[in-house]
Scaffold this motif. Structure first.
Motif, mmCIF file in Angstrom:
data_model
loop_
_atom_site.group_PDB
_atom_site.id
_atom_site.type_symbol
_atom_site.label_atom_id
_atom_site.label_comp_id
_atom_site.label_asym_id
_atom_site.label_seq_id
_atom_site.Cartn_x
_atom_site.Cartn_y
_atom_site.Cartn_z
ATOM 1 N N ASN A 187 1.245 -1.307 -0.141
ATOM 2 C CA ASN A 187 0.461 0.207 -0.184
ATOM 3 C C ASN A 187 1.160 1.356 -0.162
ATOM 4 O OD1 ASN A 187 -2.522 -1.384 -0.009
ATOM 5 N ND2 ASN A 187 -2.787 -1.317 2.255
ATOM 6 N N TYR A 190 1.899 1.518 -3.256
ATOM 7 C CA TYR A 190 0.930 1.853 -4.790
ATOM 8 C C TYR A 190 0.887 3.382 -3.895
ATOM 9 C CZ TYR A 190 -0.839 -2.184 -6.153
ATOM 10 O OH TYR A 190 -1.142 -3.790 -6.998
ATOM 11 N N LYS A 195 -0.533 5.778 -7.038
ATOM 12 C CA LYS A 195 -2.170 4.184 -7.603
ATOM 13 C C LYS A 195 -3.152 3.994 -6.435
ATOM 14 C CE LYS A 195 -1.022 0.430 -9.434
ATOM 15 N NZ LYS A 195 -0.326 -0.645 -10.082
ATOM 16 N N GLU A 196 -4.338 3.687 -6.335
ATOM 17 C CA GLU A 196 -5.620 3.881 -6.175
ATOM 18 C C GLU A 196 -4.890 2.122 -4.959
ATOM 19 O OE1 GLU A 196 -7.625 5.743 -5.251
ATOM 20 O OE2 GLU A 196 -7.339 6.935 -6.615
ATOM 21 N N ASP A 199 -10.975 0.295 -3.438
ATOM 22 C CA ASP A 199 -11.826 0.134 -5.058
ATOM 23 C C ASP A 199 -13.043 1.498 -4.745
ATOM 24 O OD1 ASP A 199 -13.765 -0.197 -7.260
ATOM 25 O OD2 ASP A 199 -14.536 -2.125 -6.246
ATOM 26 N N ILE A 200 -14.265 1.823 -5.485
ATOM 27 C CA ILE A 200 -14.896 2.927 -5.181
ATOM 28 C C ILE A 200 -15.753 2.616 -4.297
ATOM 29 C CG2 ILE A 200 -16.972 4.026 -5.784
ATOM 30 C CD1 ILE A 200 -13.661 4.942 -7.356
#
Length: 286
Positions: A187, A190, A195-196, A199-200
């Protein structure tokens, strides 16, 4: 194992440790109760799991054997007897493995029916379980619920979801869960790359499977478990053995392996929780 958080009223109990690992693993546990060897596990995994899709694709299950071996070791270390009543919420892979290797009376529950055919072809019962709903399935008095890599997909506080699961357990019954570690090194990489990580965040449509809605730290999960009324038997950061979903991810995991010496940067969290109000209680035959 991390220290218990007295302020959260979480009770930590000693559990057996595991020391038999697949190649490349070093576990912090010593498994005095282990009877299933890695070779036997591999044979069962390759004959019953690989070649089926359940809720993922064929390549996923080829890459995840060590992840399921790790979870299997935690479950075997509980010392539950043959005939113990078990619900595996998710794809059902561990239900298949514990029914074959430990002789548990296991069933599979999920909100998505994609795995139903594979599960039923292997002789196990499949039931609809929607952890996002207060309507619990007609199942109770379970000795064990397995919840691996699921809680992070649900857009609700874990203590709400864990409270629903608690209703399915007998007093003294256990919940074994794994979830990604919110502090994991992946993480951080990322975020550094823009980077995400997640998720949404959204509510699901009926039957919809969401991506990762939230990833938690161990301290957060201990609070959630205590707030749901569970006692904590075991909780730790661990390396889950997942090799990555793509070639760059697999290379990255190899390069980042030394970071695993720092517990809070390991890839996952593993917890064993107990329904209070009873001692050892099994519905199966000893």
């Amino acid at each position: 194992m991390p220290p218990c958080l007295d302020s959260l009223r979480v009770r930590c109990l000693p559990v057996p440790q595991i020391d038999v690992d697949p190649p490349g693993f070093k576990s912090s546990m010593n498994h005095s109760l282990q009877t299933v060897s890695y070779a036997t596990f591999s044979q069962t995994y390759e004959s019953h799991i690989q070649g089926r899709t359940f809720v993922e694709n064929l390549a996923y299950y080829r890459r995840c054997k060590q992840r399921f071996w790790k979870s299997f070791q935690y479950i075997e270390a509980l010392g539950l007897p043959p005939g113990s009543r078990v619900l595996d919420i998710g794809g059902g892979i561990l239900a298949v493995l514990v029914s074959r290797l430990l002789k548990f009376d296991a069933i599979v529950g999920d909100v998505n029916e994609r795995a139903r055919k594979d599960v039923e072809d292997l002789g196990l019962k499949f039931v609809i379980v929607d952890l996002f709903s207060d309507e619990t399935p007609e199942i109770e008095g379970l000795d064990l619920v397995i919840l691996t890599e699921v809680i992070e997909h649900i857009p609700q506080p874990p203590y709400v979801v864990l409270g629903r699961i608690k209703k399915l357990l007998a007093p003294g019954g256990r919940l074994f869960l794994t979830t990604p570690n919110g502090h994991r090194f992946r993480n951080l990489v990322y975020m550094a790359l823009g980077k995400e990580v997640l998720d949404i965040y959204r509510y699901p449509e009926p039957g919809m499977v969401l991506g990762h809605q939230h990833e938690y730290t161990l301290k957060q999960m201990l609070w959630q478990a205590g707030h749901a009324g569970f006692e904590t038997e075991q909780a730790e950061y661990y390396e889950d053995g997942f090799k990555g979903a793509s070639l760059p991810a697999r290379i990255g995991r190899i390069l980042a392996k030394p970071v695993g010496v720092i517990p809070y940067m390991r890839n996952g969290i593993a917890m064993t929780l107990r329904h209070p109000g009873g001692g050892e209680r099994f519905s199966g035959n000893r």
